[in-house]
Design an enzyme around this catalytic site. Sequence first.
Site, short mmCIF file in Angstrom:
data_model
loop_
_atom_site.label_atom_id
_atom_site.label_comp_id
_atom_site.label_asym_id
_atom_site.label_seq_id
_atom_site.Cartn_x
_atom_site.Cartn_y
_atom_site.Cartn_z
N HIS A 1 0.84 -1.20 0.00
CA HIS A 1 0.00 0.00 0.00
C HIS A 1 0.88 1.25 0.00
CE1 HIS A 1 -3.81 -2.02 1.86
NE2 HIS A 1 -3.32 -2.69 0.84
N CYS B 1 -6.04 1.72 5.98
CA CYS B 1 -6.69 0.47 6.36
C CYS B 1 -6.12 0.01 7.71
CB CYS B 1 -6.46 -0.60 5.29
SG CYS B 1 -4.76 -1.21 5.22
N CYS C 1 -2.30 -0.74 7.56
CA CYS C 1 -1.47 0.46 7.54
C CYS C 1 -1.52 1.21 8.86
CB CYS C 1 -1.88 1.36 6.37
SG CYS C 1 -1.50 0.62 4.77
N GLU D 1 0.91 3.82 1.95
CA GLU D 1 1.44 4.16 3.27
C GLU D 1 2.66 3.31 3.60
OE1 GLU D 1 -3.14 4.25 3.86
OE2 GLU D 1 -1.71 3.28 2.53
#
Length: 137
Positions: free
Chosen positions: A46, A76, A79, A48
Amino acid sequence: MNLALKEAEKAYAEGEIPVGAIVVAGNKIIGKGYNLTEKLNDVTAHAEMQAITAAANYLGAKYLMDCTLYVTLEPCVMCAGALYWSQISEVVYGADDTKRGCTGVGSLFHPKTKITKGIMSAECASILTQFFKQKRG
């Protein structure tokens, strides 16, 4: 947030879900990233996570105290957990993620982490809406 959106645009151009993130320390970008889950065949890639790793490598340290993460979409749970362990000082995000966002399950961030949401939310949501409209044809 404009720079995080530029990262999201890179993801969009590569057929990735358009989420972008940057980490700032002392008015300097020390990490940035965008979703690479398809390219890397890695569900953990992701935006992040990419930005956290880049920032930690820049600092030569695992903790991101005195740093701010700007991300176009609410993190999410995965993360949020990584941000918790990084002890980042602040998280600023644009669009809410009502399906997979972390705030729906209570606070998963470090108790000292400041959360600011809704920054450029329309712009951040727009690129996601456009992406999914294109995908669904």
